[in-house]
Every structure is written in structure tokens, then in C-alpha cells.
Design a protein around this motif. Structure first.
Motif, PDB file in Angstrom:
ATOM      1  N   THR A 105       0.838  -1.194   0.000  1.00 44.59           N
ATOM      2  CA  THR A 105       0.000   0.000   0.000  1.00 44.59           C
ATOM      3  C   THR A 105       0.874   1.244   0.000  1.00 44.59           C
ATOM      4  O   THR A 105       2.034   1.216   0.419  1.00 44.59           O
ATOM      5  CB  THR A 105      -0.926   0.027   1.228  1.00 44.59           C
ATOM      6  OG1 THR A 105      -0.130   0.046   2.422  1.00 44.59           O
ATOM      7  CG2 THR A 105      -1.835  -1.187   1.242  1.00 44.59           C
ATOM      8  N   ALA A 106       0.289   2.337  -0.458  1.00 42.66           N
ATOM      9  CA  ALA A 106       0.986   3.623  -0.483  1.00 42.66           C
ATOM     10  C   ALA A 106      -0.036   4.721  -0.258  1.00 42.66           C
ATOM     11  O   ALA A 106      -1.176   4.635  -0.736  1.00 42.66           O
ATOM     12  CB  ALA A 106       1.713   3.827  -1.802  1.00 42.66           C
ATOM     13  N   THR A 107       0.365   5.744   0.479  1.00 43.04           N
ATOM     14  CA  THR A 107      -0.493   6.892   0.743  1.00 43.04           C
ATOM     15  C   THR A 107       0.221   8.166   0.321  1.00 43.04           C
ATOM     16  O   THR A 107       1.438   8.182   0.109  1.00 43.04           O
ATOM     17  CB  THR A 107      -0.866   6.974   2.232  1.00 43.04           C
ATOM     18  OG1 THR A 107       0.337   7.029   3.018  1.00 43.04           O
ATOM     19  CG2 THR A 107      -1.675   5.750   2.654  1.00 43.04           C
ATOM     20  N   SER A 108      -0.560   9.236   0.220  1.00 44.27           N
ATOM     21  CA  SER A 108      -0.012  10.526  -0.189  1.00 44.27           C
ATOM     22  C   SER A 108      -0.165  11.520   0.949  1.00 44.27           C
ATOM     23  O   SER A 108      -1.196  11.532   1.634  1.00 44.27           O
ATOM     24  CB  SER A 108      -0.752  11.036  -1.432  1.00 44.27           C
ATOM     25  OG  SER A 108      -0.367  12.371  -1.728  1.00 44.27           O
ATOM     26  N   PRO A 109       0.837  12.369   1.160  1.00 45.45           N
ATOM     27  CA  PRO A 109       0.698  13.383   2.204  1.00 45.45           C
ATOM     28  C   PRO A 109      -0.220  14.533   1.814  1.00 45.45           C
ATOM     29  O   PRO A 109      -0.551  15.376   2.651  1.00 45.45           O
ATOM     30  CB  PRO A 109       2.140  13.879   2.398  1.00 45.45           C
ATOM     31  CG  PRO A 109       2.788  13.646   1.071  1.00 45.45           C
ATOM     32  CD  PRO A 109       2.160  12.399   0.527  1.00 45.45           C
ATOM     33  N   ASP A 110      -0.630  14.569   0.547  1.00 39.47           N
ATOM     34  CA  ASP A 110      -1.447  15.687   0.062  1.00 39.47           C
ATOM     35  C   ASP A 110      -2.881  15.295  -0.250  1.00 39.47           C
ATOM     36  O   ASP A 110      -3.743  16.179  -0.348  1.00 39.47           O
ATOM     37  CB  ASP A 110      -0.819  16.289  -1.204  1.00 39.47           C
ATOM     38  CG  ASP A 110       0.612  16.760  -0.967  1.00 39.47           C
ATOM     39  OD1 ASP A 110       0.873  17.300   0.129  1.00 39.47           O
ATOM     40  OD2 ASP A 110       1.453  16.566  -1.856  1.00 39.47           O
ATOM     41  N   ALA A 111      -3.149  14.014  -0.440  1.00 44.39           N
ATOM     42  CA  ALA A 111      -4.497  13.574  -0.825  1.00 44.39           C
ATOM     43  C   ALA A 111      -4.911  12.409   0.063  1.00 44.39           C
ATOM     44  O   ALA A 111      -4.090  11.533   0.352  1.00 44.39           O
ATOM     45  CB  ALA A 111      -4.532  13.162  -2.292  1.00 44.39           C
ATOM     46  N   PRO A 112      -6.188  12.374   0.495  1.00 44.32           N
ATOM     47  CA  PRO A 112      -6.660  11.279   1.361  1.00 44.32           C
ATOM     48  C   PRO A 112      -6.953  10.013   0.555  1.00 44.32           C
ATOM     49  O   PRO A 112      -8.081   9.517   0.520  1.00 44.32           O
ATOM     50  CB  PRO A 112      -7.919  11.866   1.990  1.00 44.32           C
ATOM     51  CG  PRO A 112      -8.449  12.794   0.959  1.00 44.32           C
ATOM     52  CD  PRO A 112      -7.240  13.388   0.269  1.00 44.32           C
ATOM     53  N   MET A 113      -5.943   9.477  -0.077  1.00 42.12           N
ATOM     54  CA  MET A 113      -6.113   8.341  -0.981  1.00 42.12           C
ATOM     55  C   MET A 113      -5.133   7.231  -0.620  1.00 42.12           C
ATOM     56  O   MET A 113      -4.004   7.504  -0.201  1.00 42.12           O
ATOM     57  CB  MET A 113      -5.913   8.773  -2.437  1.00 42.12           C
ATOM     58  CG  MET A 113      -6.219   7.700  -3.463  1.00 42.12           C
ATOM     59  SD  MET A 113      -6.119   8.363  -5.141  1.00 42.12           S
ATOM     60  CE  MET A 113      -7.493   9.534  -5.121  1.00 42.12           C
ATOM     61  N   VAL A 114      -5.585   5.993  -0.788  1.00 35.78           N
ATOM     62  CA  VAL A 114      -4.747   4.826  -0.520  1.00 35.78           C
ATOM     63  C   VAL A 114      -4.622   4.022  -1.813  1.00 35.78           C
ATOM     64  O   VAL A 114      -5.645   3.669  -2.422  1.00 35.78           O
ATOM     65  CB  VAL A 114      -5.331   3.954   0.595  1.00 35.78           C
ATOM     66  CG1 VAL A 114      -4.423   2.766   0.882  1.00 35.78           C
ATOM     67  CG2 VAL A 114      -5.562   4.772   1.869  1.00 35.78           C
ATOM     68  N   ALA A 115      -3.407   3.749  -2.235  1.00 32.23           N
ATOM     69  CA  ALA A 115      -3.152   2.915  -3.406  1.00 32.23           C
ATOM     70  C   ALA A 115      -2.806   1.510  -2.936  1.00 32.23           C
ATOM     71  O   ALA A 115      -1.902   1.329  -2.116  1.00 32.23           O
ATOM     72  CB  ALA A 115      -2.016   3.490  -4.245  1.00 32.23           C
ATOM     73  N   ILE A 116      -3.526   0.528  -3.433  1.00 33.46           N
ATOM     74  CA  ILE A 116      -3.321  -0.872  -3.053  1.00 33.46           C
ATOM     75  C   ILE A 116      -2.820  -1.617  -4.282  1.00 33.46           C
ATOM     76  O   ILE A 116      -3.539  -1.764  -5.276  1.00 33.46           O
ATOM     77  CB  ILE A 116      -4.628  -1.495  -2.533  1.00 33.46           C
ATOM     78  CG1 ILE A 116      -5.136  -0.686  -1.331  1.00 33.46           C
ATOM     79  CG2 ILE A 116      -4.418  -2.950  -2.149  1.00 33.46           C
ATOM     80  CD1 ILE A 116      -6.504  -1.094  -0.855  1.00 33.46           C
ATOM     81  N   THR A 117      -1.580  -2.079  -4.218  1.00 29.57           N
ATOM     82  CA  THR A 117      -0.919  -2.697  -5.360  1.00 29.57           C
ATOM     83  C   THR A 117      -0.644  -4.168  -5.067  1.00 29.57           C
ATOM     84  O   THR A 117      -0.131  -4.502  -3.998  1.00 29.57           O
ATOM     85  CB  THR A 117       0.396  -1.977  -5.680  1.00 29.57           C
ATOM     86  OG1 THR A 117       0.129  -0.597  -5.931  1.00 29.57           O
ATOM     87  CG2 THR A 117       1.075  -2.586  -6.898  1.00 29.57           C
ATOM     88  N   ALA A 118      -0.973  -5.016  -6.015  1.00 33.73           N
ATOM     89  CA  ALA A 118      -0.730  -6.455  -5.892  1.00 33.73           C
ATOM     90  C   ALA A 118       0.113  -6.921  -7.068  1.00 33.73           C
ATOM     91  O   ALA A 118      -0.060  -6.453  -8.197  1.00 33.73           O
ATOM     92  CB  ALA A 118      -2.048  -7.226  -5.855  1.00 33.73           C
TER      93      ALA A 118
END
Length: 218
Positions: A105-118
Motif C-alpha cells: 500500500t501507499a499513501t499521499s501526504p497531500d491527498a486522502p487516498m490509498v493505493a493498493i498494489t498487488a
């Protein structure tokens, strides 16, 4: 018993032959061997496919964007925990251990978004795992919505990748050739130094005739 005069000279002869090689030989040999090893690894290693899904944290009327950003960071850490992966394994069709090894997973300090990579050797499975973890995380987050005042929504589903994300055999071959050439260059720098050190040591030790002459003068 007679002694073999050629026995002790074999290491010196081998060293002399290695020293007499042209300077470009070590670099060329390193490039060739490194390229073969890197290209072979690229052919043997199965290709890896990567798929990514995105979820976004949305504040409710009782919250604010700053809280949503903070909870998005927290959800990015929770996504790979057993509580979430335990539910995701049902939809992905793989055990928790596979999800633990394949999902990041990865998050951004500027946007409330979570990227989930498999990542998987199968493109369809990579997309299924990313979507399964995204679905399980959204479900767990919304179960606590009354307490967090933040709703987690799916922003984009993971799609089946059409090309592998891993390096091709040509790329791994180039990397191996570059590494081999670098090692060959380092060996080229070390080789003359060892030869000069040996020559210096042999010059500093007096031979039998010189030692006998000195002994006679004493």
C-alpha cells in the motif's frame, strides 16, 4: 629421490600467464559472463504483473478534510493487517500468506487516498488481489464510520494488466553485462598492483649467491 624442479614454478607460471593477458580481456570477459548470467535469469524468472486499486477517504458532515487525510494514512497501514487480509482472501481466492507477500500500500501526504498494489505471475490474479483487499479495507473502515466520521469509498478498481512490470531478458542482460564490465574493470585495477607488490618483495630478498658472498666477507 630426485626433486621435481618444475613443481614450485607452476603457480608463478600461472600468475605470469594471467598477468600477460591484454588489459581489455578482463573487461570483455566480465561483460560476456555478466550478460549471459543476466539474460539467463530473465528467461528463467517468470514475468511479474502488477495491478493497483485506489480508495479515497471522504469526511462526513461531522469531520473535515484534515481528519480524512489522517485516517487515509492509517488505513494504508491497516490494509495489510490480518483483520483485513482475512476477509480479502475469500474474494481473492488465495491464502492470507500470499496476500501478505504480494500486496503493498501507499499513501499521499497531500491527498486522502490509498493505493493498493498487488503483484503476481498471473495478471488476472494481480487485479483480483488488489480489488479484494480494497473491498475488505472499505468494509472495515465503514464499519467504524460512526466513530471516525470518515467514509472510505472506492476511487478506481484495479484492471487486468496487459504487460509485465518485471524487467525483460534484454534488460536483465544489459544490467548483468554492465555489472560484469564493472567487476572486470576493478579486477584490472587490482592485478598490476599485486604484480608490482610481488616484484618488490622478490627484489628485497637477497638471492643465494648474494647471501653466500656476504657470509664469506664476514
Amino acid at each position: 629421490m630426485t626433486e621435481n624442479p618444475t613443481g614450485p614454478r607452476r603457480p608463478a607460471t600461472a600468475l605470469a600467464r594471467a598477468t600477460a593477458l591484454p588489459p581489455w580481456f578482463l573487461i570483455a570477459a566480465g561483460v560476456l559472463v555478466g550478460g549471459l548470467v543476466g539474460g539467463g535469469y530473465g528467461f528463467v524468472e517468470p514475468p511479474a504483473y502488477t495491478a493497483t486499486s485506489y480508495v479515497v477517504a471522504v469526511p462526513t458532515e461531522k469531520s473535515d478534510p484534515a481528519s480524512a487525510l489522517g485516517f487515509a494514512t492509517a488505513y494504508g497501514r491497516v490494509a495489510t493487517q490480518l483483520a483485513v487480509l482475512g476477509d480479502a482472501q475469500v474474494w481473492a481466492g488465495v491464502p492470507v500468506r500470499t496476500l501478505k507477500q504480494s500486496v503493498r500500500t501507499a499513501t499521499s501526504p497531500d491527498a486522502p487516498m490509498v493505493a493498493i498494489t498487488a503483484t503476481s505471475s498471473r495478471p488476472d490474479l494481480a487485479a483480483d488481489m488488489a480489488n479484494a483487499v480494497s473491498r475488505a479495507l472499505t468494509r472495515h473502515a465503514n464499519d467504524a464510520q460512526a466513530t471516525t466520521n470518515v467514509e472510505l469509498q472506492q476511487f478506481a478498481r484495479a484492471t487486468r494488466p496487459t504487460e509485465p512490470s518485471s524487467a525483460s531478458p534484454a534488460v536483465t542482460g544489459l544490467v548483468g553485462a554492465s555489472a560484469g564490465g564493472l567487476l572486470g574493470g576493478l579486477a584490472l585495477l587490482v592485478r598490476p598492483r599485486r604484480a608490482s607488490e610481488k616484484a618488490g618483495r622478490s627484489a628485497s630478498v637477497p638471492g643465494p649467491a648474494v647471501a653466500a658472498d656476504v657470509h664469506g666477507q664476514l
